[in-house]
Design a protein around this motif. Structure first.
Motif, PDB file in Angstrom:
ATOM      1  N   ARG A 165       3.847   2.696  -9.765  1.00 53.79           N
ATOM      2  CA  ARG A 165       2.273   2.610  -9.398  1.00 53.79           C
ATOM      3  C   ARG A 165       1.431   2.373 -10.536  1.00 53.79           C
ATOM      4  NH1 ARG A 165       2.752   7.572  -5.052  1.00 53.79           N
ATOM      5  NH2 ARG A 165       3.766   6.429  -3.543  1.00 53.79           N
ATOM      6  N   ASP A 166       1.880   2.053 -11.747  1.00 55.14           N
ATOM      7  CA  ASP A 166       1.114   2.005 -13.003  1.00 55.14           C
ATOM      8  C   ASP A 166       0.986   0.484 -13.306  1.00 55.14           C
ATOM      9  OD1 ASP A 166       3.738   1.814 -13.419  1.00 55.14           O
ATOM     10  OD2 ASP A 166       3.476   2.584 -15.581  1.00 55.14           O
TER      11      ASP A 166
ATOM     12  N   GLN B   1      -0.667  -3.117 -12.455  1.00 52.10           N
ATOM     13  CA  GLN B   1      -1.885  -3.427 -11.853  1.00 52.10           C
ATOM     14  C   GLN B   1      -2.143  -4.893 -11.393  1.00 52.10           C
ATOM     15  OE1 GLN B   1      -4.408  -1.122 -11.314  1.00 52.10           O
ATOM     16  NE2 GLN B   1      -2.843   0.072 -12.296  1.00 52.10           N
TER      17      GLN B   1
ATOM     18  N   PHE C 249       0.878  -1.210   0.018  1.00 50.76           N
ATOM     19  CA  PHE C 249       0.008   0.077   0.104  1.00 50.76           C
ATOM     20  C   PHE C 249       0.996   1.227  -0.011  1.00 50.76           C
ATOM     21  CE2 PHE C 249      -2.794  -3.029   2.301  1.00 50.76           C
ATOM     22  CZ  PHE C 249      -3.750  -3.101   1.493  1.00 50.76           C
ATOM     23  N   TYR C 250       0.548   2.136  -0.927  1.00 48.22           N
ATOM     24  CA  TYR C 250       1.138   3.478  -0.626  1.00 48.22           C
ATOM     25  C   TYR C 250       0.610   4.682   0.021  1.00 48.22           C
ATOM     26  CZ  TYR C 250      -0.769   4.957  -5.231  1.00 48.22           C
ATOM     27  OH  TYR C 250      -1.620   5.484  -6.289  1.00 48.22           O
ATOM     28  N   LYS C 251      -0.725   4.428   0.020  1.00 47.95           N
ATOM     29  CA  LYS C 251      -1.476   5.481   1.043  1.00 47.95           C
ATOM     30  C   LYS C 251      -1.856   4.733   2.347  1.00 47.95           C
ATOM     31  CE  LYS C 251      -3.621   8.260  -2.544  1.00 47.95           C
ATOM     32  NZ  LYS C 251      -4.772   8.804  -3.274  1.00 47.95           N
TER      33      LYS C 251
ATOM     34  N   ASN D 138      -8.005   2.974   2.300  1.00 54.39           N
ATOM     35  CA  ASN D 138      -7.129   3.220   0.874  1.00 54.39           C
ATOM     36  C   ASN D 138      -6.498   1.998   0.455  1.00 54.39           C
ATOM     37  OD1 ASN D 138      -7.544   6.270   1.096  1.00 54.39           O
ATOM     38  ND2 ASN D 138      -5.874   6.132   2.705  1.00 54.39           N
ATOM     39  N   THR D 139      -6.807   1.741  -0.820  1.00 52.68           N
ATOM     40  CA  THR D 139      -6.308   0.401  -1.378  1.00 52.68           C
ATOM     41  C   THR D 139      -5.402   0.529  -2.511  1.00 52.68           C
ATOM     42  OG1 THR D 139      -8.342   0.295  -2.846  1.00 52.68           O
ATOM     43  CG2 THR D 139      -8.422  -0.874  -0.584  1.00 52.68           C
ATOM     44  N   ASP D 140      -4.785   1.858  -2.532  1.00 52.35           N
ATOM     45  CA  ASP D 140      -3.919   1.864  -3.716  1.00 52.35           C
ATOM     46  C   ASP D 140      -2.550   1.375  -3.488  1.00 52.35           C
ATOM     47  OD1 ASP D 140      -5.680   3.933  -4.939  1.00 52.35           O
ATOM     48  OD2 ASP D 140      -4.910   5.301  -3.584  1.00 52.35           O
ATOM     49  N   LEU D 141      -2.179   0.507  -4.496  1.00 54.96           N
ATOM     50  CA  LEU D 141      -0.730  -0.520  -4.534  1.00 54.96           C
ATOM     51  C   LEU D 141       0.101   0.156  -5.348  1.00 54.96           C
ATOM     52  CD1 LEU D 141      -2.532  -4.159  -4.692  1.00 54.96           C
ATOM     53  CD2 LEU D 141      -1.678  -2.765  -2.687  1.00 54.96           C
ATOM     54  N   GLU D 142       1.581   0.000  -4.941  1.00 56.07           N
ATOM     55  CA  GLU D 142       2.645   0.068  -5.860  1.00 56.07           C
ATOM     56  C   GLU D 142       3.395  -1.077  -5.942  1.00 56.07           C
ATOM     57  OE1 GLU D 142       4.462   3.351  -4.043  1.00 56.07           O
ATOM     58  OE2 GLU D 142       5.322   2.191  -2.262  1.00 56.07           O
TER      59      GLU D 142
END
Length: 137
Positions: free
Chosen positions: A97-98, A100, A39-41, A46-50
């Motif tokens: 981060r781009d 998926q 996770f980056y947030k 917050n489920t944004d992954l890197e």
């Protein structure tokens, strides 16, 4: 294009700072690379992954014999599971981060490695390079 990376170990429970599996790959350059998502947030929902791409500095890899080689003297047998160890010496090469999925991440690892080999070897075509590696040139 054929994949040049060999999956050495997939660890679901890991010492690295992630809740996701870590994939360790051996490549023909004798190095071990790893890839994991995190996770980056921070915060609730917050489920944004890197995706993190790194090189493992504690081991080398004999690609043709598929053997893990510790850099320090080691008297006991060496197993692939040992790449996921407490306090590993890794160098983070890139964070993306781009990307998926792990499938995209693996394709990205192969592309990076092929480009590095092409630049070092002077070979113009990645397909030709793959053929040369298979023939042992």
């Amino acid at each position: 294009m054929k994949s040049l990376s060999k999956l050495i170990h997939k660890s679901s429970i890991t010492f690295l700072p992630t809740h996701y599996p870590v994939h360790f790959y051996g490549l023909p350059d004798g190095k071990i690379y790893l890839c994991f998502a995190r996770f980056y947030k921070e915060g609730f929902n917050n489920t944004d992954l890197e995706f993190v791409f790194a090189r493992h500095n504690d081991f080398e890899y004999n690609y043709s014999k598929e053997i893990l080689i510790p850099r320090d003297e080691f008297r006991a047998p060496v197993y692939n599971e040992m790449v996921d160890n407490p306090d590993p010496d890794i160098t983070i090469l890139e964070v993306r981060r781009d990307i998926q999925s792990y499938t995209e991440a693996i394709s990205y690892i192969n592309t990076l490695h092929l480009n590095q080999l092409i630049l070092k070897s002077g070979v113009k075509s990645s397909d030709r390079l793959s053929e040369e590696l298979q023939m042992g040139v």
